[in-house]
Structures are given as structure tokens and as C-alpha cells.
Design a protein around this motif. Structure first.
Motif, PDB file in Angstrom:
ATOM      1  N   ARG A 101      39.819 -17.158  52.373  1.00 45.37           N
ATOM      2  CA  ARG A 101      39.954 -18.238  53.349  1.00 45.37           C
ATOM      3  C   ARG A 101      41.369 -18.809  53.338  1.00 45.37           C
ATOM      4  N   THR A 107      38.638 -11.106  54.638  1.00 49.37           N
ATOM      5  CA  THR A 107      38.260 -12.340  55.334  1.00 49.37           C
ATOM      6  C   THR A 107      37.029 -12.114  56.203  1.00 49.37           C
ATOM      7  N   ASN A 140      32.042 -16.492  55.593  1.00 58.15           N
ATOM      8  CA  ASN A 140      32.861 -16.562  56.801  1.00 58.15           C
ATOM      9  C   ASN A 140      32.103 -16.050  58.020  1.00 58.15           C
ATOM     10  N   GLY A 155      35.297 -21.707  60.903  1.00 63.09           N
ATOM     11  CA  GLY A 155      35.763 -20.904  59.788  1.00 63.09           C
ATOM     12  C   GLY A 155      36.948 -20.027  60.129  1.00 63.09           C
ATOM     13  N   PRO A 156      37.406 -19.219  59.151  1.00 63.85           N
ATOM     14  CA  PRO A 156      38.619 -18.413  59.338  1.00 63.85           C
ATOM     15  C   PRO A 156      38.561 -17.416  60.481  1.00 63.85           C
TER      16      PRO A 156
END
Length: 643
Positions: free
Chosen positions: A371, A378, A384, A394-395
Motif C-alpha cells: 500500500r 498491490t 486491496n 484503496g490503492p
């Protein structure tokens, strides 16, 4: 889920292969039965079709035009796109961006060998899909400054395109998350949002800028303040997913009976006839000759107007193939000259950029911090994935360029000439090679890549001075145009990028980066990586690698060394414009007038990024949609007067 999607994508590819074989079988049968039938040489046997408007290109401009021209339900609109539909999953997941460049939704243009770049060729990603290049971009929403549009009027004769003229159309496009204001609109088709996830390193970048007494800018599109300063960027996203001209404008028009959208269509040329309308235009555009998705050549008629919206490469290419362009160049290819316009294909502009990447303190083990340091891991994190698909956060909502800003490298400059963009991803000097490696080796589930953890900062020419050109070397539209970007032909651009690299080093050297900053190195030879995994997280990793100083490298500090590095590694920041630029009718370099009408041809307009005379400070997507909104009003006004 991922395996299932991959299976669907493979099935789609196989389906296209089977369809291709089926058509081949039909052709073989027809050749045996009817003798020499050819899809490309025989006109379609269906009745010739006719629409009020025929639009070429379903990108930032074409989608806007299709929506606005069809709103009353009365005018028939045909929108033609060479690419495919936008159902590819990675188009809609913002962090899926690396999987799009070089894929089947990318034209993958490349330049001729560039004189100022030691003969290097440049790669230019351009969208081959509904939504156009906006569908494969980093989603930044930038208009430039009010001064940019004063320059359009004052220096290029684009009367009626000053700040007060264009602002209402910017606001008309926009559905601003922050609400309405003097400079922002709500209720428009295009959602403009704040980022739903800010990487911790992006926050540290902004803290470091503040400690260096660099200005803060909370809204880069607020024309009441100077553009200079640093902050987080706004993006074109809706509920954490990418918003494109297709998902906004075109989707709203999709169910209208007077709108026809066709993909997989190759437009060969604009059909022109001698005009009996009078005035200064000896020719009138009557329609298009196309090769449809089934491979048949077809002529399509336009009752009112033909509109080119193919962008900075395709629009000048189509004009030249239709006999509109520099006479000498057209004659050399045997193309009959209809209108001699020297400006077609000239004035190409783009944001040249270079970058510095830093490895993290522990480049392989730090990949566990997925993250913070974005990598193939990721997208493999269950947390995630759940955060994105359940909460839209989120990412995976990251556009990669989360934070940055604009600076003047010379205090005497009227406007900022430099843009910096922070990216929480470790890149080689050519980021497109890195993204290709990420996409091919960094499978979301298998974690096959050995890409180290780190971060990158880009130095971008915000308002470039160098200008290139686009030309053709063949009468076959399927052969890509010749692109001479001519980057760094103006020394001011090289100076801007070099000063940007020096500024990057000062920012990253700050204590705010102490927890993240490694060296300016690249692991040139990863010998082996051994990992023990529990679920999807490595609990023990042993890396055998040979770390070698990469360019520019911390020992490269002179302007000469940095300039050499820029020439070896600079890449596009994706804002290609200018090759059919607007201007006064008397301007010999202008291709279209201020109503976006092609000079010398009635009922033919170019409405896309190619008409922009001078690149604004920022990305070109928002200005292009503004141009299409204003252009749609011009078309509707002409329709009312004509009927």
C-alpha cells in the motif's frame, strides 16, 4: 476471480480468431463460386446509408459530440471508431493503467529517429477504444491557466476562445465532487473527483515541498490564483473507477434511436465534391469512405456535416489522404490536391519529460508494503481487492500520479514552465518499458516479477516550446503516419527538464523521505529470488542481485550530465495537440478557422485536440472536451441557420 477473467479474455481472443477463420472460409467459397470476390475491392451491397452527422473517432471529442448533437432525438448521428468497445476490465480499475499501454487498446505509435535525442524513437500511447486516449491515461484533470487561453486569442488569432469564452464550457462538462463555484460546475456528464486513497509517500512529498517553502495549491483549476504550487491532483473518476468520455457522455446517449456507434471501422478518406454552395470553399464534404468491421468498403453520406475527431495523429492523416494538406507532399504520393494547406500536420506539441527513480531502503522486502510501494503485489492483496470492489477505495483507485505541482524555473517566466509528478512506483528511465514489464511479469496472483520497491518523480515541460510534425508516406490509411516530435529542438525545454531533475533531488533529500529513500540505482542483474509464502504474503525472501549505478545516478550532478541523461531517456507525458490548429482565415498556418471549419471545404470540421494552437499547462483531456462542447454548439447553430 482473476483466473476467471483471464479465461474470458482468452475466450474473446479465440472467438475473434474463429470468426476470422469463418470469414476466410466464406471468402474461399465465394471465390470458388463467384470468381475472385474481395472484401476490400467490392463495395457493400447494402443500400448506401445516410446520417445528419458522421463523426470519426470516439475519443474525448467524439463522445461529447455524439451526445450533444443527438440530444433532441431528431438529428441522426453516426460515430465511427477504429478500436473496440471499452469492456476491458483494466480500463475501469485506475491502477490497471500499466496493463493498457502496448495492449490491444493502444495504437502504439512511434516517432521517426529524433535528431535531438541521438536517433532514439519515441513511443506514443494512443487509445484505440471507445473513450480514446482518455481511456488509457492517468486521469489527471487539468485545464491550464486563464493566461493559456489569452495566448490562444492574442498570439494565434483564436478569436472567441479566450478565458471568458471557454470557462462556461469547462463548467458544462463537469460534475465537480467539491460542488459548484465560480470556476467549477456540477451536473455535467464528467465526474471530477478527489483521490480516494493518498499514498503515504505522496503525503511525504507534499510535506517536503512545504518545508522548502514551495507554495501550496489546493485547486490547480482555480483561475483566480496563480497555477504555481504543489498539492494532490484531481482525477476523472466516479466512485473510485475511471471516468472516460465513453462512460460519461457516450453512455448517456447509448439508448437513443438516433445514435449509431460502430467499432472496428477504418475510415479511408473524406468524400469531397465540387461545391455549388458559393463562398470561399471550392469543395464540400459529402461523407466518408470506410472499411467496416466485416471488411467491406462502404460510402456513408452526411446530410449536414462531417467531423474529424481522431486526434493529433489521425485527423491530419485523414485530411492528407483526402487531398487536403501540403500540395508538394500530396503530389509526391499521387494524391490529387483538393486544398493546398501547409499547416496540416504541423505544430505538433507534447509534454516531454524525464524522471528520477529511487530504490527503497530494502528494495525486495519492501514490496510487502504494497500500500506504499506499488508493484504487482498491490493488486494481489486480498485487502486491496476487497477495498476496491466493495468500497471503491484503496490503492487500486490510484492514478499513479497522485501528487505534484507546477513551478517556474525562471522567476521572469509569465507562467510555470515545469510540472513535477510523484509516482509511488519504481521505474527505469523509460517508464513505458517498466510498465510493460510490470504487466507481463507482474501477474496479480503469481507474483512472478522481481521489480524492486521504490518511487519516482517526473520532470515535465508544462508549456513546451519545441514543435514537431505529422506526415504520411503512403496512401494506405492502415500505415501509421510519420511522426517527427522534434523534442528539445528549443533549448528552453531541455533547460526546464534539467532544472526539474535538480529540484526533484532537493525535495527527495529532505528528512520527510528518510523512511522511504534508498539510492538512485537500478538492480541491473537480479540473479535469483527465493520466497516462502503464507497465503499471498512472503514471510521470507532471499534475493541475490547485482546492484549497479544507473543513470542519472547520484554522481551525475552537472547540467551537462543531466542534459545527456534527458536526451537518452525522455518520454511522453501524453498531451499531443496542435496538428490542425485553429486561427484566423488569413493565417496561412491555420488549418481550421475559429468555428473549427476546415479552410477551403464546406461542411467539414475538425473538433479534437489537434485544433489547439498552444498546449496549456497541464494535460489535454479537459481542454479537448471543452472544445467539443463549444464545437457542438457551433454545429447546432449552423444546423438551425441551414434549416
Amino acid at each position: 476471480w482473476e483466473l476467471g477473467w483471464c479465461w474470458v479474455e482468452d475466450w474473446e481472443e479465440d472467438r475473434e480468431m474463429w470468426e476470422g477463420w469463418l470469414w476466410s472460409g466464406i471468402e474461399i467459397g465465394l471465390c470458388s463460386y463467384g470468381g475472385g470476390y474481395s472484401k476490400l475491392s467490392k463495395d457493400s451491397e447494402v443500400e448506401q446509408r445516410e446520417f445528419d452527422y458522421v463523426i470519426v473517432g470516439a475519443g474525448a471529442a467524439g463522445c461529447v459530440l455524439a451526445n450533444r448533437l443527438s440530444e433532441d432525438g431528431k438529428k441522426s448521428v453516426l460515430l465511427l471508431e477504429a478500436g473496440k468497445g471499452d469492456d476491458k476490465l483494466y480500463i475501469h480499475i485506475p491502477l490497471g493503467f500499466p496493463y493498457l499501454c502496448g495492449s490491444d487498446v493502444d495504437w502504439r505509435y512511434s516517432s521517426e529517429p529524433e535528431d535531438k535525442l541521438d536517433g532514439r524513437r519515441l513511443y506514443f500511447p494512443r487509445g484505440k477504444v471507445l473513450g480514446g486516449s482518455h481511456a488509457i491515461s492517468v486521469m489527471l484533470y487539468h485545464r491550464g491557466s486563464a493566461r493559456d487561453y489569452e495566448v490562444w486569442e492574442d498570439e494565434y488569432g483564436a478569436d472567441g476562445w479566450g478565458p471568458k469564452d471557454v470557462l462556461p464550457y469547462f463548467k458544462k462538462t463537469e460534475d465537480q465532487e467539491r460542488g459548484p463555484s465560480t470556476f467549477h460546475g456540477v451536473g455535467g456528464p464528467l465526474r471530477v473527483s478527489d483521490l480516494r486513497f493518498i499514498n503515504p509517500m505522496a503525503s511525504s512529498f507534499l510535506k517536503a515541498c512545504k518545508m522548502m517553502d514551495l507554495k501550496e495549491n489546493k485547486d490547480f483549476n482555480d483561475w483566480s490564483i496563480d497555477q504555481e504550487g504543489f498539492g494532490t491532483f484531481q482525477v476523472t473518476q466516479r466512485n473510485g473507477s475511471r471516468e472516460t468520455p465513453s462512460t460519461s457522455y457516450l453512455r448517456a446517449a447509448w439508448g437513443r434511436k438516433n445514435v449509431t456507434v460502430e467499432t472496428g471501422v477504418t475510415v479511408e478518406k473524406v468524400d469531397l465534391e465540387e461545391s455549388d454552395l458559393g463562398g470561399d470553399s471550392p469543395y464540400v464534404a459529402t461523407g466518408m469512405t470506410v472499411i467496416n468491421k466485416n471488411g467491406y468498403r462502404e460510402q456513408i453520406r452526411a446530410r449536414h456535416e462531417v467531423i474529424l475527431a481522431g486526434g493529433a495523429f489521425a485527423s491530419p492523416q485523414l485530411l492528407m489522404l483526402s487531398g487536403i494538406g501540403p500540395a508538394e507532399d500530396l503530389q509526391s504520393l499521387g494524391i490529387p490536391v483538393k486544398v493546398d494547406l501547409d499547416g496540416v500536420g504541423q505544430n505538433l506539441q507534447d509534454h516531454a519529460s524525464a524522471l528520477i527513480s529511487y530504490a527503497s531502503k530494502d528494495p525486495m522486502n519492501d514490496k510487502k508494503k504494497n500500500r506504499v510501494f506499488y508493484s504487482e503485489k498491490t493488486g494481489s492483496s486480498l485487502r486491496n481487492l476487497a477495498e476496491y470492489f466493495v468500497l471503491g477505495g484503496g490503492p487500486l483507485t490510484s492514478n499513479m500520479c497522485e501528487a505534484g505541482g507546477f513551478l517556474r524555473t525562471d522567476p521572469d517566466y509569465e507562467s510555470p514552465d515545469l510540472q513535477l509528478r510523484f509516482v509511488p512506483f519504481y521505474s527505469e528511465p523509460d517508464p513505458y518499458f517498466s510498465m510493460g514489464d510490470f504487466a507481463s511479469a507482474g501477474d496479480y496472483l503469481n507474483n512472478k516479477a522481481n521489480r524492486p520497491a521504490g518511487f519516482t518523480v517526473q520532470s515535465v515541460t508544462a508549456r513546451p516550446h519545441s514543435k514537431g510534425s505529422v506526415s504520411i508516406s503512403s496512401t494506405d490509411v492502415r500505415q501509421a503516419p510519420k511522426i517527427n516530435a522534434n523534442w528539445l529542438s528549443d533549448e528552453r525545454d531541455l533547460k526546464t527538464i534539467v532544472e526539474g531533475l535538480k529540484t526533484i533531488r532537493k525535495i527527495v533529500a529532505r528528512p520527510e523521505f528518510e523512511d522511504y529513500r534508498g539510492d538512485e540505482v537500478w538492480p541491473m542483474g537480479v540473479v535469483a529470488v527465493f520466497s516462502i509464502f503464507v497465503v499471498d504474503e512472503p514471510v521470507l525472501t532471499l534475493t541475490l542481485a547485482d546492484y549497479e549505478q544507473a543513470y542519472p545516478g547520484g554522481d551525475k550532478v552537472s547540467d551537462e550530465d543531466l542534459a545527456a541523461y534527458v536526451k537518452e531517456s525522455c518520454h511522453t507525458a501524453n498531451a499531443l495537440i496542435g496538428t490542425c490548429r485553429m486561427g484566423r482565415t488569413s493565417d496561412p498556418e491555420a488549418v481550421v478557422d475559429t468555428k473549427l471549419r476546415v479552410k477551403g471545404v464546406s461542411r467539414l470540421r475538425v473538433i479534437d485536440s489537434s485544433v489547439i494552437p498552444k498546449l496549456p499547462g497541464g494535460q489535454a483531456g479537459a481542454p479537448t472536451m471543452m472544445i467539443a462542447e463549444k464545437g457542438a454548439d457551433m454545429l447546432l447553430d449552423a444546423y438551425d441557420r441551414r434549416t
